[in-house]
Enzyme design. Sequence first.
Site, short mmCIF file in Angstrom:
data_model
loop_
_atom_site.label_atom_id
_atom_site.label_comp_id
_atom_site.label_asym_id
_atom_site.label_seq_id
_atom_site.Cartn_x
_atom_site.Cartn_y
_atom_site.Cartn_z
N CYS A 184 0.80 -1.22 0.00
CA CYS A 184 0.00 0.00 0.00
C CYS A 184 0.84 1.27 0.00
CB CYS A 184 -0.99 -0.01 1.14
SG CYS A 184 -0.22 -0.16 2.76
N ASP B 169 -8.02 5.76 -2.38
CA ASP B 169 -7.16 4.64 -1.96
C ASP B 169 -6.70 3.88 -3.18
OD1 ASP B 169 -5.83 2.56 -0.87
OD2 ASP B 169 -7.46 1.89 0.44
N HIS C 207 -2.24 0.48 7.14
CA HIS C 207 -2.53 0.81 5.75
C HIS C 207 -2.10 2.25 5.47
CE1 HIS C 207 -4.39 0.09 1.95
NE2 HIS C 207 -5.36 1.00 2.09
#
Lengths: 301, 672, 306
Positions: free
Chosen positions: B419, B479, B463
Amino acid sequence: MPPANAITLSQKSIFILPTREGLMFAVLVVFMVLAGINYQNSLVYALAFLLASLFMVSILHTYRNLAGLTLQAGPVKAAFAGEDAEFIVILSRLGERTHEALLLGWDKQMLQGADLLEEEEDRVKLYVPTRQRGVMNPGRLLIQTYYPVGLFRSWSWVDLDMSTLVYPYPVAAGPVPGAPSSAEEGEMLQREGAEDFYGLRQYHSSDPPRHVAWKSYARTEELLTKQYASYADRRVWLDWELLTGMEAEARLSRLCYWVLQLAATTNEYGLRLPGLEIAPGRGEAHRDEVLKALAIFEVGR
Amino acid sequence: MNDFQIPRNSLAWMLVAQAGVIAPHVWSLRLPVWIVLLCVGCGIWRVMVYQGRWTYPGRWVRVLFVIGGVVGIGFGYGTFLGVDPWVGLVITAFVLKLLEMHSKRDAYVVIILGYFVALTEFLYFQAIPYAAYVLLVVTCLTAALIGLNQTRSHTRPVKTFKLAASLLLQSVPLMVVLFVLFPRLAPLWTVPIQSQTARTGVTDRMSPGNIAELTQSDDLAFRATFEGPVPPQSELYWRGLVLSYFEDGTWSQVDPRSYGPVAARQKRPAWVDRIERLGNQVRYSIILEPTNQNWLFSLTVPEPVDMDGVYLVRDYRLVADPEVRSRLRYEVTSDLDYAIDRRMPSRLYYDNTMLPVKGNPKARELAAQMRAAAGSHRDYVNAVLRMFNEQEFSYTLKPPRLGDDTVDDFLLGTRSGFCEHYAGSFTFLMRAVGIPARVVVGYQGGEYNRIGDYVAVYQFDAHAWSEVWLEGEGWVRVDPTSAVAPERIQSGLESAVSSGEFLGDLTLSWLKYRQTLWITELRLQLAAISHYWDSWVVGYSPEVQVDLLTRLLGNVDSKTIGMITLGLFFGLLGIIGIILLRKKPIAALSEVDKEFLRFSQLLAKEGLGRRMGEGPIDYGRRLAAARPDLAAVANRVSETYVTLNYAEDVPSDAMALKQAVRAFRLRAMTTR
Amino acid sequence: MHDAIAETIGEVGSVLLGKTHQIKLALTCFLSRGHLLIEDLPGMGKTTLAHTLAQVLSLSYNRIQFTSDLLPADVLGVSIYDRDSGKFNFHPGPVFSQLVLADEINRTTPKSQSALLEAMEERQVTIEGETRPLPEPFFVIATQNPNTQAGTFPLPESQLDRFLMRIELGYPDAEAERMLLKGEDRRLLIKHVRNTLNPAVLKDLQDQSQHIKVSEALLDYVQRLVQHTRTAQEFAYGLSPRGALALLACARSWALIEGRTHVVPEDVQAVLPSVVEHRLREAADFSGHGGAALAQRMLSQVDVIG
């Protein structure tokens, strides 16, 4: 129901206070609470509170260790002055509850331990030093316990009304005046009506037929008479006046010694003290009576 | 008292407890080796003394030990302040005191010090197993305390331990009363901070690889309990940090000071009121595991929290001051629909478009091409996301190493990453064309525990994502990971990475077996218990206490609470006392005996009670003589009693006697 | 059967006035196959009691006056050589009768005392290697003058429990004394006393006495009494198991005399002083109890219901 001379401990008679260790423990708990506050730590609080609760619960347990316990005055034994007198206190319990690590005695410094675990009763022997002859009453008995955690001491003063006789301290005073000495003890005196066979002699017509030695007659056809004798049997008087010129206690001590000497023989002995006379006799009861007279003679005057 | 010999029973438990209290400190390597050696040495010495092989150390040896201990701690820790040296000091005192037990009182001191050492364990850990362990050790110490007071004849250590356990068990109800009701005060003075505790969780610097590292941990980050339904997984973006400064491949906070708590602390700043709250409001409370960091986690956009030391800062997140050193519980209200910074202050605009002058030239070029192809900022954002989705980008926990130009290498080279790679490069691509954008670090998702009705968020839920500022919309969450691996957002990391990558470094983790039903069930149960423990026991803070008491008792003053506390405490103590002091007779009287005694007690009021030692026949005769009018009935009672009690081996039943007594009563009443 | 007992008591009572309780105790002692020790001053009717009992029970009776020159042979008997037959002929001593009155037993030497005591215990006599059984039934009533007087040998404590019971007769009450003064010589009266029982019936009664019921509750009471003597301060030593058995046996016989089929606490209480007082010794006790006798205090300190 408890017999007389027995006391069952109940809340009226039991005292309880924290010990010095208990106070130390309380300080510990306070410190722990402070740590709980300053670190804002719930578990530290919890531990502090657990120990604080333990402190309080231990009051109940320490109290419980005495409550319901029955103390009973047991047999006492007379002692000689200067010896330790033995008192027996019988501890018994009311129910299934056990009592542990009990301490009892008259002198705080010399307490005797006792337990009542499986057994129903425990006979605790307590020794109290004696100094003077007479009647000794050691007073109120202390019973205490720190069990189970030692943070509290619970105690009770119990008056069991125990007392014992203290005989004078025996002081060796040589052979008993007027008594056969041990060396002479074997001397036989011929005596009518005595019971131990001594010898045979010629039959006289006046001899009773039951003294005739029939067995020897059957053998020899000669009439002989059995002779009987007995050991010297003299009554001894232990007299206050035998010991003139001595102090009263010194006289009593010597008389006491003689009593013990005589009690070990078969002699009969009597006692004469000013204002008191005990006829000669034998046996344990007689000895105790004589010793008692010596013990309480002019006590408190 | 020089010949004081500690009872075997007590010494045994004392040594067990000593080993017990010290072991966790040794295990977690908090103690210097020399203290450990000292503990072992003193224990052995003490046993030797007990067995009569060695003697106690002489006075000077002891003095030497004490001086050595103090100096050692001073040098070893470098300070006397702080929990660690303090624990070291208490432990040293505890073991040295073992060698100085000349009297019973010394033994008490050892045990009391032992209790204190047991307490220090809680300064480090508060989970249930630790609490249970400390309780066990405390029981051993209590057993040692009891052993000290038992007579020498008592040599069964297990029995002593059982007694200690029962004593503590009886104390528990009282403890609960105190725990719940005893007023929780604010710290009286500041205490030294734990010095060696590691910072955990997400950090304020993000470079490729460091979040992937975090995901190898199955430690709990925090738990959230929602009032009402739990929002869907895809809404659970727990914001922790906003990283706006990019340099050398690393994202970090821009000037943490101005965004930090200091600015927010003064008064309610104006920007708070400019937040446009558009509904979909959720209320939840979070129990955060200690991180030793400032940042707290919340869903956007939170309202300011009414709690000392917790602040809302300019980038719409919560921070704590001082840092979270122990488990922290806070309650938040968030609006999941919002518009923030619709009008962007120039300072913010500058901070969020800034890029280094050099570096990543290919990425800049790519950004310029794509922007030119897109019609609007919005289209450009979508184009970049489409690129991640459609081109050969892969999502992995084990990305290859990148060169100096990390964004270039990733976007045009390796194309596989976690991520942070996607969030970092996405933000870079935005800034490269002048769109304000920033990286947000926190946790995404979490596991819903239906037993405890809470969401558990673990470290592997860490994250990173982006926020982009769009004209007229304000800050919008984007995202990029969801474009590469949508299952990461829908159902968590485990389903998004290839098998073996998830918690690959941990061989034994409950959480690896999320697919096995019963393990999961068991794990959820335990986790729920642990949650209740943390929220109601460990987390029983002054606030929780006030809250609970208000709910239970209404608004009452502290005096009333004090009275209730004392009343409950001593009431419970009384009940325990009654249970303990209940009489248990050895042989209960038979029914017949009881009935006869009742009969006698009845007459005792008239002075005609049975005397001590008086037989039943004699008593009947005496009654008959005293009350000729009742002679017949009285005789019947005594005769019945005698027949029942003495004519048979054991009385068959008391009915006949009861009847006789009833007849007597009747007769007595009518003749009066 | 019970009538016979009542009759017996009545008959003896007609000679020994106002002493029903003591007569019952003496009978209790016989029914329990025990020997009796009467301790009292001379002239209180000890001999009369023994003699009358022998009469009503149809027992052969012998009286031995113990003196300081009495020899064991005078009690047990001697073998005398008969010149004509050339054999030893055994001349049985006075102990060979069913009821022996050993008068003033404390006047003789321990040697003669123990001759009698051994005969009592073993119910047989061994003289010159030959054992001769004593008649059945065999009772000894020994009397002892309690005042310590010159020339006496009080029975040693260890020997006292050879006697099942020890009783005192005591002075008669005023009414009885008056009748005594008015009436005939008691000794003459004895001759007119009827036989109310015979040895066979007596044996039967002895067997019956052993089958009188004793309940658990009563055993509890007896045990508490015995335990009390072993724990209370006022006793120098407690009651032996033999003493406890004696107490129970006597309580059974007393219950039989009272016409009951089971023992009640009152039976135990009636016989307790006679059974235990000579088996116990008061500890050196100076706390001012006194007054009531040891056994009486015991009864008032141990409750019937426990």
